[in-house]
Design an enzyme around this catalytic site. Structure first.
Site, short mmCIF file in Angstrom:
data_model
loop_
_atom_site.label_atom_id
_atom_site.label_comp_id
_atom_site.label_asym_id
_atom_site.label_seq_id
_atom_site.Cartn_x
_atom_site.Cartn_y
_atom_site.Cartn_z
N ASN A 113 -5.35 -5.85 -9.49
CA ASN A 113 -4.57 -5.23 -7.96
C ASN A 113 -3.79 -3.22 -8.79
O ASN A 113 -3.20 -3.57 -9.07
CB ASN A 113 -3.52 -5.87 -7.84
N CYS B 98 0.34 0.45 -2.09
CA CYS B 98 -0.99 -0.49 -1.76
C CYS B 98 -1.77 0.50 -0.53
O CYS B 98 -2.43 -0.25 -0.60
CB CYS B 98 -0.95 -1.64 -2.58
N HIS C 256 -7.54 -4.62 0.62
CA HIS C 256 -6.74 -4.48 -0.92
C HIS C 256 -6.57 -5.61 -1.58
O HIS C 256 -6.61 -6.61 -1.33
CB HIS C 256 -5.50 -3.61 -0.16
#
Lengths: 76, 338
Positions: free
Chosen positions: B289, B116, B259
């Site tokens: 996500n 990520c 993020h």
């Protein structure tokens, strides 16, 4: 120490004030496992109390968590 | 000041994103998982997410996002960097196929693997390509078909992860220009690699000669421990990035883009950094996500909606498997997403 814990739960974790009583379980105050991590981090940052999320998860009630905080603050 | 900052660096010249058309609602998930809309919303902040349909691969998402970023910049690129955790195949890298499908010719093309945090690792890499004179214009794409590695029966991850792609075009420019990339703060802690992993499918499992145990081909995350590290690392690296950019602190940020992992992590990090709620960019409610794609999708959508505009001082941070993390601070340029 219960009042200190209650203040943290209400102000930092947005728990409903009236639900925070000594006999309340984590389920009663809707404190899931991630919220317990948050609480552990808040206790360390705001009060300098090092209590792991594992230890907090073992506490059956809010009263038990407050007792854990008392033990830890006298130990320190 | 880094060496790059003294002379030439990379400057953002265009951006775009692409989400696969299929949308999965929380209601849809309750049909196959023991969960509820209220449970998912209160714990993650997610209401809907986009997912790939059967047969769609990461490169398909990457090509579409890449094309839009090139259209936005109005130019071609002489290098393609693709940040992904879900390449089309274990070998070769996915970036060369993306470059070929975009008609970019025999350009440099490779993948970056930082889960990520991939967009920020890719941003630092692309900036290095430009600063060294290796490339003039880099197409940096972050794309993940993350749902392809998620265990559909794992309530902890199946409600969070989703698919998408975002891309930026970086051109050579001056460090003082809006959109210039300065120092990118990066870090890792491989001692904690087990907290976020796909256990099987790599050389360790294959060389053992032992077939993977059921479920080991899927992504796993130790939620509680990850939460703590995500908050600590994104908070600390954001402070470092603000300092490296010469700001008084993270509170100087006009816009904060983290993020999009989980709405509660984002709120805790932003609270700790002293960033007011109206300065926090967020799209997690609509997209979930999306792994490495998370940050560039957020930037492209925010720029398109007008919540991120030219002149905004922008602070970016990410955290992911590795463990890995990063942050950087920049002034948003006058670019129009496509």
């Amino acid at each position: 120490m219960f009042e200190v814990l209650k203040e943290m739960l209400v102000s930092k974790l947005k728990v409903t004030p009236s639900s925070v009583v000594p006999d309340a379980t984590r389920d009663d105050i809707d404190l899931d496992s991630l919220a317990v991590v948050e609480l552990s981090m808040v206790l360390e940052k705001e009060l300098g109390l090092a209590i792991s999320d594992d230890e907090l998860l073992e506490a059956a009630t809010v009263g038990d968590m407050a007792r854990l905080m008392e033990e830890r603050s006298t130990a320190a | 000041m880094s060496g790059a900052a003294a002379g030439r660096t990379a400057v953002i010249a265009g951006l775009g994103c692409h989400l696969p058309p299929d949308v999965v609602t929380n209601e849809d998930l309750t049909r196959r998982l023991d969960t509820s809309d209220e449970w998912i919303r209160s714990r993650t902040g997610i209401a809907t997410r986009h997912v790939v349909d059967p047969g769609t691969a990461t490169s398909d998402l990457a090509v579409e996002a890449g094309r839009r970023a090139l259209d936005s910049a109005g130019c071609e690129a002489d290098a393609v960097v693709l940040a992904t955790t879900t390449p089309d195949q274990p070998c070769p890298a996915t970036a060369p196929a993306v470059a070929a499908r975009l008609g970019l010719g025999p350009v440099a093309a490779f993948d970056v693997s930082a889960v990520c945090s991939g967009f920020l690792y890719g941003l630092a890499t692309a900036t290095g390509l430009i600063a060294s004179g290796t490339a003039e214009r880099v197409l940096l794409i972050a794309a993940d078909a993350f749902t392809t590695i998620i265990d559909p029966a794992d309530r902890g991850t199946a409600v969070i992860f989703a698919d998408g792609a975002g891309a930026v075009v970086l051109r050579a420019g001056d460090p003082a220009e809006p959109g210039a990339i300065g120092p990118v703060v990066l870090g890792s802690d491989g001692g904690l690699s087990r907290l976020i992993e796909v256990p099987a499918g790599g050389s360790r499992q294959r060389s053992s000669g032992v077939a993977p145990a059921p479920g080991e081909e899927f992504f796993r995350m130790a939620g509680r421990e990850v939460y703590r590290h995500a908050v600590d690392r994104m908070t600390a690296s954001s402070r470092q990035a603000a300092e490296a950019a010469g700001w008084a602190g993270p509170q100087d940020a006009d816009r904060f883009a983290a993020h999009q992992a989980n709405a509660r992590i984002l709120a805790t990090v932003a609270d700790d950094l002293g960033i007011a709620p109206e300065r926090r960019l967020s799209n997690i409610e609509r997209v979930g996500n999306t792994g490495a794609a998370s940050l560039p999708v957020l930037l492209a959508q925010s720029a398109a909606e007008g919540t991120l505009t030219a002149g905004h001082r922008l602070l970016l941070t990410a955290f992911g498997g590795g463990l890995s993390w990063g942050a950087t601070a920049l002034v948003w340029p006058d670019v129009k997403p496509v």
